[in-house]
Enzyme design. Structure first.
Site, PDB file in Angstrom:
ATOM      1  N   ARG A 144       0.824  -1.213   0.000  1.00  0.00           N
ATOM      2  CA  ARG A 144       0.000   0.000   0.000  1.00  0.00           C
ATOM      3  C   ARG A 144       0.856   1.261   0.000  1.00  0.00           C
ATOM      4  NH1 ARG A 144      -4.725  -0.146   4.232  1.00  0.00           N
ATOM      5  NH2 ARG A 144      -2.967  -0.467   5.637  1.00  0.00           N
ATOM      6  N   LEU A 167       0.119   2.748  -5.135  1.00  0.00           N
ATOM      7  CA  LEU A 167      -0.644   3.972  -5.366  1.00  0.00           C
ATOM      8  C   LEU A 167       0.159   5.238  -5.074  1.00  0.00           C
ATOM      9  CD1 LEU A 167      -4.136   2.799  -4.123  1.00  0.00           C
ATOM     10  CD2 LEU A 167      -3.392   3.211  -6.462  1.00  0.00           C
ATOM     11  N   VAL A 194      -9.406   2.372  -4.156  1.00  0.00           N
ATOM     12  CA  VAL A 194      -8.864   1.023  -3.954  1.00  0.00           C
ATOM     13  C   VAL A 194      -7.848   0.975  -2.809  1.00  0.00           C
ATOM     14  CG1 VAL A 194      -9.245   0.430  -6.360  1.00  0.00           C
ATOM     15  CG2 VAL A 194      -7.049   1.364  -5.681  1.00  0.00           C
ATOM     16  N   GLU A 195      -7.517  -0.250  -2.390  1.00  0.00           N
ATOM     17  CA  GLU A 195      -6.571  -0.529  -1.302  1.00  0.00           C
ATOM     18  C   GLU A 195      -6.931   0.237  -0.035  1.00  0.00           C
ATOM     19  OE1 GLU A 195      -2.473  -0.250  -2.359  1.00  0.00           O
ATOM     20  OE2 GLU A 195      -2.666  -1.563  -4.083  1.00  0.00           O
ATOM     21  N   GLY A 196      -8.214   0.269   0.270  1.00  0.00           N
ATOM     22  CA  GLY A 196      -8.715   0.983   1.446  1.00  0.00           C
ATOM     23  C   GLY A 196      -9.230   2.343   1.031  1.00  0.00           C
TER      24      GLY A 196
END
Length: 787
Positions: A374, A378, A496-498
């Site tokens: 993470r 991103l 995305v990814e939280g």
């Protein structure tokens, strides 16, 4: 009265210095002796009673554990918030790093100065200048694609043959074994050419089967799959999100049943799985499906438990029953993303990642992998988008004129440019510091959440600012466009990814308050111990240590707030005064954390606005810390010293203002108004910082971006510019440089001077280049028809 005053001052000094309990005991005993000589009989009884209570709480451990601790243990068991299994596993995953120091309230700055930062190896630099540059050049003609079905075939071939799907896979399996820092820089450069392409490269190198296999896979799984993944023989995806369960993995409806079934002509033990997933990146092209689901064993074939837990498996997409290939239409682009499903799909147990021994451990695997990935994928994409936005906006703001003045001279434009530059600078610092820790083996789950949130939010802000400056030039899509694709796909990174709302409102402070606090995690672990006797001992250490910590924070807040931080021992650092201010705010943050525990108790888990304001405190403390690390000048990033100095000062102003605002907002919303006013005075006796970046700082940063070609050249090295004369970025940078060189000629004309014929020709060529560049694309009507 003098004696009482001196005694209290002494207690405050001991507490400020966070001395051990024995110091207070001895000091209190001496105070009681003096009170016995000079005080009245009633006062003598009172002071000895207080000292005796202190002795019981903090020195006579055996009595405390016999009388008080069991009582508190039972009370805490009743009031502690209930954690789901997925929440418990998420809290247990990963490691802590500098975030623990921030939560302590008294960070050890030497630990930050001593942190080693990852530098690119010669091999990584060569890959960045070679295959990455070539890939971007290959992709450049396809930057504007009107609803294409796929990335062009030749680019897929380049991704596979050049090792882009195995950037982080070990060399023994055919990968390149690059550091996480290097992968993020590679993703940033690709993103400056195409955000979609960068996202396609990021998935196999972050949260995907390769990462899970490398960490948890069996030797057989590693030896078979990792070479195939490194060379692009297999294209991976990982399916986690369900229509009914996005961020709440505990609500996942997808399930598997342990049973016997037919496999390769034999009856074997396996799992019959049912799933329905969506938003799965690379799913339409994947040949290897990573899948998370809830595993049940109703017939107890594997043990006593009926529910085993979330489990991760690998399934070839050609396996009977796997439904895959359809596409979601995301961001008006060719983002390869789609659903997958399966009904009663039987697989052997050996397809569990890590084998049968890792059954039920899927959520832990994912959260630990996410702790590292993470902070890389991103943020890397966001840095690349911000590089492009900052560089192109700076150039455009100089060559584009209104009222015969470059628009970059207008204060409104300068404000946007300053916001972009400061955000990019801080984003780089935070990402590099966090990934350096990851490269050294850390899995900082909380810091990675901070970096992901800050990077994607800052990129969104920067792209909005860039589009504001470009106006119509920015919103018109086509071959001349260089912002629209990143702008359209900004919501993808936010989601995305939280999702960012979840990350800010629940994860950053929610997990941080447990993982990074000196005592809370130990207290929760003690409460959930199976061995009650050992649990009581651990709880005793944690709860009374927590109380002592809380007591020590009071005098530190009082003394530091009243002195404005001047009582804090200065560091050997160019910004030593800033360190004092940040240390003051760290102590206040730790103090407010305790106030939140005290006021909200078990309801703090559900008080999202409180958590969000504390998260804002935390985010900007980490941003300021990261900037301090780089402000020493030991590890310069893509900025010349002069602009870095301006960016440092502006960054500190912005972060200090944001921290104070978040703390003041939190205090203003406390349910008890009397408490709110008292604590506000305690934390801000002289008032809080009322402004962030000054107008002077904004102007200085904007002017540096407009005029400093050395700085823009440095940024240009980290993005794809392209040597081809038809490259949009190359045209813009060349035109900007030529405009800077011709600026004295315009000033000469403005002053009434004459120019030579050669100079006139040069200015005419520049005007043609500017006119060509600020032009936008238009298309015939039939180009918009879709079948």
């Amino acid at each position: 009265m003098l004696g009482i005053t001196l005694f209290i001052v002494g207690l405050l000094v001991l507490s400020y210095q966070q001395r051990a309990a024995v110091y207070y005991t001895v000091y209190g005993f001496i105070g009681c002796l003096f009170a016995s000589i000079y005080a009245s009989s009633g006062s003598i009884i009172a002071v000895w009673s207080i000292w005796g209570l202190w002795l019981l709480l903090f020195q006579l451990t055996f009595l405390r554990r016999l009388i008080l601790t069991p009582l508190l243990f039972r009370v805490y068991q009743k009031i502690q918030p209930k954690l789901s299994s997925t929440e418990a596993e998420a809290l247990a995953a990963g490691t802590v790093d500098w975030d623990r120091e921030l939560f302590s309230g008294n960070p050890d700055w030497q630990k930050l100065w001593q942190k080693e930062l990852t530098l690119l190896s010669p091999e990584e630099r060569a890959f960045l200048l070679g295959p990455v540059e070539s890939l971007c050049a290959q992709m450049a003609p396809y930057r504007f694609l009107a609803v294409q079905n796929d990335i062009p075939a030749e680019i897929w071939d380049t991704l596979k043959t050049q090792g882009f799907f195995g950037l982080h896979i070990a060399k023994q399996y055919g990968g390149l074994a690059f550091s996480k820092t290097a992968v993020a820089i590679i993703l940033a450069k690709i993103a400056s050419c195409s955000n979609v392409l960068s996202a396609m490269v990021s998935v196999p190198n972050s949260l995907g089967p390769a990462e899970l296999l490398a960490t948890y896979g069996t030797e057989e799984q590693k030896n078979y799959y990792l070479p195939r993944l490194a060379k692009g023989v297999d294209i991976p995806c990982f399916a986690l999100t369900s229509p009914e369960a996005g961020s709440d993995a505990s609500a996942m409806p997808d399930y598997g049943i342990v049973t016997e079934g037919e496999w390769q002509g034999e009856t074997v033990m396996g799992i019959k799985i049912n799933w329905n997933k969506r938003y799965i990146t690379l799913a339409p092209k994947a040949t290897l499906l990573g899948l998370a689901f809830k595993l049940y064993d109703p017939n107890h074939l594997l043990g006593e438990n009926t529910y085993i837990g979330i489990t991760s498996v690998l399934i070839p997409t050609h396996h009977p029953g796997v439904i895959i290939g359809r596409r979601h239409f995301i961001g008006n682009g060719f983002f390869i993303n789609g659903p997958t499903s399966g009904k009663d799909v039987f697989i052997p147990l050996e397809w569990i990642i890590g084998g049968v021994a890792q059954k039920g451990q899927g959520w832990r695997m994912l959260t630990e992998s996410l702790s590292a990935g993470r902070a890389m994928a991103l943020p890397g994409l966001s840095i690349g988008a911000c590089y492009t936005a900052t560089l192109t906006t700076s150039a455009y703001a100089f060559i584009r004129k209104q009222f015969k003045v470059p628009i970059g001279r207008f204060e409104g434009i300068q404000e946007k440019m300053a916001v972009m530059a400061i955000g990019l600078y801080q984003m780089e610092n935070m990402t590099h510091l966090t990934l350096s820790a990851v490269d050294q083996g850390a899995k900082p789950s909380v810091l990675s959440a901070i970096v992901k949130y800050y990077a994607t939010e800052t990129a969104r802000q920067a792209l909005h600012a860039a589009m504001d400056v470009h106006g119509g030039k920015g919103i018109c899509m086509g071959p001349r466009s260089y912002l629209s694709d990143a702008y359209e796909l900004t919501p993808v990174a936010i989601t995305v990814e939280g999702a960012n709302i979840l990350t800010r409102n629940m994860i950053i402070f929610g997990q941080g308050a447990i993982r990074c606090h000196p005592y809370v995690s130990a207290c929760l672990q003690a409460l959930n111990q199976n061995d009650v006797k050992q649990g009581l001992i651990d709880f005793d250490k944690a709860i009374w240590g927590h109380l002592a910590h809380f007591i020590s924070l009071w005098p530190r807040v009082i003394w530091q707030s009243l002195s404005g931080g001047w009582l804090i021992w200065p560091q050997r650092h160019p910004y030593w005064r800033t360190i004092q201010k940040i240390t003051l705010r760290c102590n206040r943050f730790a103090f407010l954390t305790e106030i939140c525990f005290l006021v909200y108790g078990g309801q703090l888990k559900f008080s999202e606005r409180v958590s969000a304001r504390m998260a804002d405190n935390f985010i900007h403390l980490y941003a300021a810390s990261s900037t301090l690390k780089y402000a020493k000048g030991e590890h310069a990033l893509s900025w010349t010293p002069s602009i870095a100095k301006e960016l440092n000062a502006a960054s500190f102003c912005e972060n200090l203002f944001a921290i104070d605002k978040a703390a003041a907002d939190l205090l203003s919303q406390l349910p008890n108004r009397y408490m709110a006013k008292c604590l506000s005075f305690l934390c801000f006796p002289w008032g809080r910082k009322r402004s962030g970046i000054t107008d002077k700082q904004k102007k200085a940063i904007a002017e540096a971006l407009l005029m400093n070609t050395a700085m823009t050249a440095e940024i240009g090295e980290k993005i794809y510019v392209g040597a081809n004369a038809n490259s949009v970025q190359a045209k813009l940078i060349h035109t900007h440089q030529e405009a800077l060189l011709c600026e004295p000629l315009y000033q000469k004309i403005k002053a009434g001077g004459d120019i030579t014929a050669e100079e006139k020709t040069r200015l005419q060529a520049l005007e043609l280049a500017i006119a060509e560049f600020i032009a936008v694309d238009d298309f015939p009507a039939h180009a918009f028809s879709r079948v």
